[in-house]
Scaffold this active site. Structure first.
Site, PDB file in Angstrom:
ATOM      1  N   ASP A 136      31.468  46.731  42.749  1.00  0.00           N
ATOM      2  CA  ASP A 136      31.856  45.247  42.259  1.00  0.00           C
ATOM      3  C   ASP A 136      30.622  44.373  41.977  1.00  0.00           C
ATOM      4  O   ASP A 136      29.380  44.500  42.762  1.00  0.00           O
ATOM      5  CB  ASP A 136      32.556  44.681  43.353  1.00  0.00           C
ATOM      6  CG  ASP A 136      33.302  43.406  42.907  1.00  0.00           C
ATOM      7  OD1 ASP A 136      34.774  43.419  42.774  1.00  0.00           O
ATOM      8  OD2 ASP A 136      32.972  42.481  42.478  1.00  0.00           O
ATOM      9  N   ILE A 137      30.537  43.589  40.842  1.00  0.00           N
ATOM     10  CA  ILE A 137      29.364  43.051  40.346  1.00  0.00           C
ATOM     11  C   ILE A 137      29.319  41.757  41.383  1.00  0.00           C
ATOM     12  O   ILE A 137      27.993  41.280  41.332  1.00  0.00           O
ATOM     13  CB  ILE A 137      29.569  42.608  38.958  1.00  0.00           C
ATOM     14  CG1 ILE A 137      28.169  42.156  38.285  1.00  0.00           C
ATOM     15  CG2 ILE A 137      30.426  41.372  38.910  1.00  0.00           C
ATOM     16  CD1 ILE A 137      28.427  41.817  36.863  1.00  0.00           C
ATOM     17  N   ASN A 196      44.867  43.414  44.144  1.00  0.00           N
ATOM     18  CA  ASN A 196      45.461  42.116  43.669  1.00  0.00           C
ATOM     19  C   ASN A 196      46.235  42.333  42.411  1.00  0.00           C
ATOM     20  O   ASN A 196      46.011  43.107  41.480  1.00  0.00           O
ATOM     21  CB  ASN A 196      44.390  40.913  43.345  1.00  0.00           C
ATOM     22  CG  ASN A 196      43.454  40.914  44.473  1.00  0.00           C
ATOM     23  OD1 ASN A 196      44.014  40.578  45.645  1.00  0.00           O
ATOM     24  ND2 ASN A 196      42.070  40.677  44.546  1.00  0.00           N
ATOM     25  N   GLU A 203      42.302  38.851  38.825  1.00  0.00           N
ATOM     26  CA  GLU A 203      41.453  38.479  37.597  1.00  0.00           C
ATOM     27  C   GLU A 203      41.398  39.348  36.388  1.00  0.00           C
ATOM     28  O   GLU A 203      41.276  39.021  35.127  1.00  0.00           O
ATOM     29  CB  GLU A 203      39.968  38.133  37.979  1.00  0.00           C
ATOM     30  CG  GLU A 203      40.011  36.935  39.040  1.00  0.00           C
ATOM     31  CD  GLU A 203      38.758  36.768  39.664  1.00  0.00           C
ATOM     32  OE1 GLU A 203      37.720  37.492  39.024  1.00  0.00           O
ATOM     33  OE2 GLU A 203      38.754  36.155  40.525  1.00  0.00           O
ATOM     34  N   VAL A 204      41.439  40.740  36.473  1.00  0.00           N
ATOM     35  CA  VAL A 204      41.038  41.609  35.430  1.00  0.00           C
ATOM     36  C   VAL A 204      42.456  42.334  35.287  1.00  0.00           C
ATOM     37  O   VAL A 204      42.661  42.947  36.331  1.00  0.00           O
ATOM     38  CB  VAL A 204      40.053  42.631  35.952  1.00  0.00           C
ATOM     39  CG1 VAL A 204      39.813  43.669  34.572  1.00  0.00           C
ATOM     40  CG2 VAL A 204      38.689  41.852  36.055  1.00  0.00           C
ATOM     41  N   HIS A 217      43.218  48.050  39.440  1.00  0.00           N
ATOM     42  CA  HIS A 217      41.974  48.295  40.201  1.00  0.00           C
ATOM     43  C   HIS A 217      42.348  48.336  41.682  1.00  0.00           C
ATOM     44  O   HIS A 217      42.878  47.164  42.044  1.00  0.00           O
ATOM     45  CB  HIS A 217      40.675  47.684  39.818  1.00  0.00           C
ATOM     46  CG  HIS A 217      41.039  46.189  39.859  1.00  0.00           C
ATOM     47  ND1 HIS A 217      41.538  45.564  39.005  1.00  0.00           N
ATOM     48  CD2 HIS A 217      40.450  45.221  40.774  1.00  0.00           C
ATOM     49  CE1 HIS A 217      41.435  44.283  39.015  1.00  0.00           C
ATOM     50  NE2 HIS A 217      41.030  43.991  40.073  1.00  0.00           N
ATOM     51  N   MET A 218      41.730  49.272  42.527  1.00  0.00           N
ATOM     52  CA  MET A 218      41.690  49.012  43.829  1.00  0.00           C
ATOM     53  C   MET A 218      40.372  48.531  44.483  1.00  0.00           C
ATOM     54  O   MET A 218      39.370  49.291  44.107  1.00  0.00           O
ATOM     55  CB  MET A 218      42.247  50.319  44.607  1.00  0.00           C
ATOM     56  CG  MET A 218      42.444  50.363  46.021  1.00  0.00           C
ATOM     57  SD  MET A 218      44.042  49.564  46.263  1.00  0.00           S
ATOM     58  CE  MET A 218      45.064  51.073  46.134  1.00  0.00           C
ATOM     59  N   HIS A 219      40.282  47.577  45.185  1.00  0.00           N
ATOM     60  CA  HIS A 219      39.119  47.417  45.985  1.00  0.00           C
ATOM     61  C   HIS A 219      38.812  48.173  47.157  1.00  0.00           C
ATOM     62  O   HIS A 219      39.857  48.050  47.886  1.00  0.00           O
ATOM     63  CB  HIS A 219      39.035  45.696  46.413  1.00  0.00           C
ATOM     64  CG  HIS A 219      39.035  44.571  45.255  1.00  0.00           C
ATOM     65  ND1 HIS A 219      38.027  43.965  44.839  1.00  0.00           N
ATOM     66  CD2 HIS A 219      39.978  44.275  44.301  1.00  0.00           C
ATOM     67  CE1 HIS A 219      38.381  43.247  43.752  1.00  0.00           C
ATOM     68  NE2 HIS A 219      39.557  43.269  43.617  1.00  0.00           N
TER      69      HIS A 219
HETATM   70  P1  AMP Z   1      40.505  40.883  40.799  1.00  0.00           P
HETATM   71  O1  AMP Z   1      40.292  39.456  41.142  1.00  0.00           O
HETATM   72  O2  AMP Z   1      41.257  41.669  41.827  1.00  0.00           O
HETATM   73  O3  AMP Z   1      41.128  41.145  39.375  1.00  0.00           O
HETATM   74  O4  AMP Z   1      39.217  41.520  40.802  1.00  0.00           O
HETATM   75  C1  AMP Z   1      38.164  41.476  39.847  1.00  0.00           C
HETATM   76  C2  AMP Z   1      36.923  42.007  40.378  1.00  0.00           C
HETATM   77  O5  AMP Z   1      36.240  42.340  39.042  1.00  0.00           O
HETATM   78  C3  AMP Z   1      36.171  40.920  40.964  1.00  0.00           C
HETATM   79  O6  AMP Z   1      35.726  41.366  42.457  1.00  0.00           O
HETATM   80  C4  AMP Z   1      34.854  40.820  40.248  1.00  0.00           C
HETATM   81  O7  AMP Z   1      33.609  40.548  40.980  1.00  0.00           O
HETATM   82  C5  AMP Z   1      34.590  42.249  39.640  1.00  0.00           C
HETATM   83  N1  AMP Z   1      34.140  42.383  38.164  1.00  0.00           N
HETATM   84  C6  AMP Z   1      34.258  41.423  37.178  1.00  0.00           C
HETATM   85  N2  AMP Z   1      33.548  41.875  36.097  1.00  0.00           N
HETATM   86  C7  AMP Z   1      32.769  43.028  36.614  1.00  0.00           C
HETATM   87  C8  AMP Z   1      31.865  43.818  36.140  1.00  0.00           C
HETATM   88  N3  AMP Z   1      31.448  43.888  34.913  1.00  0.00           N
HETATM   89  N4  AMP Z   1      31.281  44.829  36.846  1.00  0.00           N
HETATM   90  C9  AMP Z   1      31.748  44.954  38.250  1.00  0.00           C
HETATM   91  N5  AMP Z   1      32.820  44.260  38.685  1.00  0.00           N
HETATM   92  C10 AMP Z   1      33.257  43.470  38.107  1.00  0.00           C
END
Ligand code: AMP
Length: 121
Positions: free
Chosen positions: A33-34, A91, A99-100, A104-106
């Site tokens: 994660d960035i 999420n 957000e994305v 995705h699984m954190h």
């Molecule tokens: P979510 O809120 O569950 O959708 O998490 C999206 C995650 O993507 C967040 O933790 C961000 O920090 C991560 N993220 C966004 N852009 C990037 C990127 N270019 N490379 C790695 N992680 C990212």
């Protein structure tokens, strides 16, 4: 929700945006994660176009689903997270804070991750 081909993880999958790759196979990509929220904070994504965990569970093939969880198992083993544990978070949607819009699984580990949720209840 229809899949947005311009989301940031779609760009990472196409190689248009760099990532710090942790694991890759035909069905799965994992990268750091960035904006890490723990000593280990890895995102695991399917290479297929699924917007959310429910979309993935309903529409992905058995091979994709098996590969996804096998990748999580390999990553937590390789990162030494199994002994002390870790947290997986998916999420989902606005109330879930997604957000994305690419499933995705954190994976969070390397320290106590804290309370399960923070809500107004
Ligand atoms: P979510 O809120 O569950 O959708 O998490 C999206 C995650 O993507 C967040 O933790 C961000 O920090 C991560 N993220 C966004 N852009 C990037 C990127 N270019 N490379 C790695 N992680 C990212």
């Amino acid at each position: 929700m229809t899949y947005d081909n311009n989301n940031i993880f779609a760009k990472i999958l196409r190689g248009e945006v760099p990532c710090k790759e942790v694991y890759r196979d035909d069905h799965v990509l994992a990268f750091n994660d960035i904006n890490p929220l723990a000593p280990t904070h890895i995102l695991v994504i399917p290479t297929g176009k699924y917007v959310s965990i429910d979309d993935f569970g309903k529409n992905a093939s058995p091979a994709e689903i098996k590969a996804f969880y096998a990748a999580i198992d390999k990553i937590v083993e390789d990162k030494g997270l199994k002994t002390k544990g870790f947290r997986c978070i998916a999420n989902t949607g606005p109330n879930g804070g997604q957000e994305v819009p690419h499933f995705h699984m954190h994976i969070l580990g390397g320290c106590p991750i804290g309370p399960m949720v923070s809500t107004a209840l």
